[in-house]
Design an enzyme around this catalytic site. Structure first.
Site, mmCIF file in Angstrom:
data_model
loop_
_atom_site.group_PDB
_atom_site.id
_atom_site.type_symbol
_atom_site.label_atom_id
_atom_site.label_comp_id
_atom_site.label_asym_id
_atom_site.label_seq_id
_atom_site.Cartn_x
_atom_site.Cartn_y
_atom_site.Cartn_z
ATOM 1 N N ASP A 152 -23.246 35.829 -7.503
ATOM 2 C CA ASP A 152 -22.000 35.638 -7.882
ATOM 3 C C ASP A 152 -21.310 35.818 -9.476
ATOM 4 O O ASP A 152 -21.750 35.271 -9.963
ATOM 5 C CB ASP A 152 -21.495 34.580 -6.894
ATOM 6 C CG ASP A 152 -20.134 34.067 -7.438
ATOM 7 O OD1 ASP A 152 -19.358 34.965 -5.516
ATOM 8 O OD2 ASP A 152 -19.153 33.366 -7.416
ATOM 9 N N GLU A 190 -22.809 41.057 -8.139
ATOM 10 C CA GLU A 190 -21.188 40.989 -8.018
ATOM 11 C C GLU A 190 -21.144 41.374 -9.183
ATOM 12 O O GLU A 190 -20.362 40.601 -10.270
ATOM 13 C CB GLU A 190 -20.709 39.915 -7.669
ATOM 14 C CG GLU A 190 -19.167 39.963 -6.686
ATOM 15 C CD GLU A 190 -18.431 39.194 -6.812
ATOM 16 O OE1 GLU A 190 -17.742 38.390 -5.813
ATOM 17 O OE2 GLU A 190 -18.876 37.812 -7.459
#
Length: 552
Positions: A215, A269
């Protein structure tokens, strides 16, 4: 056993994989409390096998106060009791693997929950303490420290700083959070932060996870002086995005991932406007793949789409990494709604509720976009509900919304909950089989009353349904040797509104983005189309897969 042996033998599976994203809270609720859980996922593994996916990516299932849907983690080595137990997660990984499906877990390294033991210890110790060195605590500006240390803003809106309190209740130092105040940023200059996350990777890899999704992968490292953001900064010298020091972190992670008999996969990401800057994270000794957000946010326009495809493939070719193709996820407006609007692009800063949308047009385009994505070279991601043609839910009552983006914007940004509404499985009214029959608790987010024709059961036997289209396309993608990883060759076209390309010698994909039907090139047969042909011509907003003649 044969499926597991096949998994063990294919070390490069990620280059052409179909990866299905599961937002656990909204997938399936087995215990009837209104929130999806791991038992619910396990009960639907047969559905995922039949859909034809290669791996499951789970959004965070760790213990969390849920200030940001689980991305505020308080313990990376356990499972939130709402979802189940650690042993149940291990069992899920094993059961999925037996069906030929790998598991990817989400790791959140930029920040932790404000209820994480590290941050609680930092708050309970004075300025300058060792515990505070793991975070970004700083005195404020102004005569009494009443102003934040700098003018950085949160990705969720408002300042990126919150002031703590001293033990006597007086205002204390400020701490940095690039997201919600409940998500304090970690200081990656501290060696214990590096060590902790290396151990977290090993913890899940040892339990059978085939990889991790990282993330906010470009945000971890900050300039040690925390200067104001310079809009004219040199590449790699932004105050807190895409800094050069990040690459050493991911090189150390890659060494861990490659140390397993079946190497684990690292997926980033990475929201960066420059595809070449993004591709640097995909060098052979760093991450394996990263999400292609340029494709996700691109409008339904032929010139823009072709440019994004070309730029993506060119940037990835420089580092011999496969591209990824993503149409949606738990953070963005669902394609059925977005593609039905006058502006079919996506940007967080322009997201608004109540924008008129033609859902029928949006669904038609979303189906065409799905076949386009599945035909491109590389890996494909499918967000749960995408295969059902679900639209964004835009009329959630304010008191039911949970997303911090809504609250931090004062209600101007509708938030992301509209893409996170629980899935409809069967029946004619909510909860559509999301809960067990007779469960007292309502789903954690309300489902629309007009989704009875969008349930899995309703679409299961319908040859024209979106679910059938996805199942058929994913089966063909698995069996067609030209699809998945490989090369692409554009086919000549006299129509600028048509995208046409070849994969291998005999497979072609034709996408008609015009408002009229068009002729198909010479072919032996139509393998699959997102809508019925019109007297042999490809209708508007339709994609067709063709088997070309050997002489083409």
């Amino acid at each position: 056993m044969m499926r597991e042996q096949a998994l063990d033998a294919d070390h490069d599976w990620w280059r052409g994989a179909v990866i299905y994203q599961i937002y656990v809270r909204s997938f399936a609720d087995r215990n009837g409390d209104g929130t999806g859980d791991l038992a619910g996922v396990r009960s639907r593994l047969g559905y995922l096998r039949d859909l034809g996916v290669d791996a499951l990516w789970f959004t965070p299932w760790y213990p969390s106060p849920m200030a940001d849907g689980g991305y505020d983690v308080s313990d990376y080595r356990s499972v939130d009791p709402t979802f189940g137990t650690l042993s149940e997660a291990e069992q899920l990984i094993t059961e999925a693997r037996e069906l030929g499906i790998r598991t990817i877990v989400d790791v959140v390294p930029n920040h932790v929950s404000d209820q994480h033991p590290w941050f609680e210890a930092a708050l309970n110790t004075p300025p300058g303490s060792v515990a505070r060195e793991r975070f970004w605590f700083r005195p404020g500006r102004g005569a009494n420290g009443e102003e934040p240390p700098n003018n950085w803003t949160s990705n969720f809106g408002g300042p990126a700083w919150t002031r703590s309190k001293n033990a006597d209740g007086t205002p204390g130092e400020w701490y940095l959070h690039l997201f919600a105040p409940e998500q304090p940023d970690l200081n990656w200059d501290h060696p214990s932060v590096h060590h902790e996350f290396e151990q977290i990777l090993k913890f899940w890899f040892d339990r059978g996870a085939a990889g991790v999704r990282i993330d906010s992968a470009a945000l971890l490292v900050k300039h040690p002086d925390l200067p104001e953001v310079d809009p004219d900064h040199a590449p790699g010298e932004h105050a807190h995005v895409d800094r050069e020091e990040l690459h050493d972190i991911y090189r150390s992670w890659r060494r861990i991932a490659d140390g397993y008999p079946q190497p684990r996969v690292l997926i980033g990401e990475i929201w960066l406007p420059d595809p070449h800057r993004m591709s640097r994270y995909l060098r052979p000794d760093e991450l394996h793949t990263a999400f292609n957000f340029d494709f996700l946010t691109c409008p339904w326009e032929p010139g823009r789409l072709r440019r994004v495809i070309d730029d993506t493939l060119a940037a990835h070719a420089l580092v011999d990494a496969p591209a990824t193709w993503v149409l949606s996820n738990h953070d963005v407006t669902r394609p059925v709604t977005r593609y039905g609007r006058d502006d079919t692009s996506f940007a967080f800063e322009s997201k608004r509720a109540g924008v008129p949308t033609d859902t029928a047009l949006g669904l038609r385009r979303a189906r065409a976009a799905a076949l386009l994505a599945m035909a491109l070279p590389g890996a494909v991601y499918v967000y749960q509900g995408e295969e059902l043609g679900l639209p964004e839910v835009e009329d959630i009552e304010a008191h039911r919304i949970q997303d911090p983006m809504y609250f931090r914007s004062g209600g101007i940004d509708p938030g992301r909950d509209g893409a996170r509404v629980p899935l409809p499985w069967e029946g004619h009214e909510p909860p559509y089989g999301f809960n067990p029959s007779g469960a007292a608790a309502e789903p954690w987010l309300p489902q629309p009353g007009d989704w009875s024709d969008r349930t899995v059961a309703a679409q299961d036997a319908d040859p024209a349904s979106t679910l059938t289209l996805y199942r058929t396309a994913l089966r063909l993608r698995r069996t067609e040797p030209e699809l998945g990883d490989g090369d692409l060759q554009w086919l000549p076209s006299t129509d600028d509104d048509v995208l046409a390309f070849r994969r291998g010698d005999r497979f072609a994909c034709i996408v008609n983005l015009s408002t009229r039907s068009v002729d198909l090139p010479e072919h032996d047969r139509v393998v699959l189309s997102s809508a019925d042909l019109e007297q042999g011509r490809l209708p508007a907003d339709t994609t067709a897969w063709l088997r070309l003649s050997s002489a083409s």
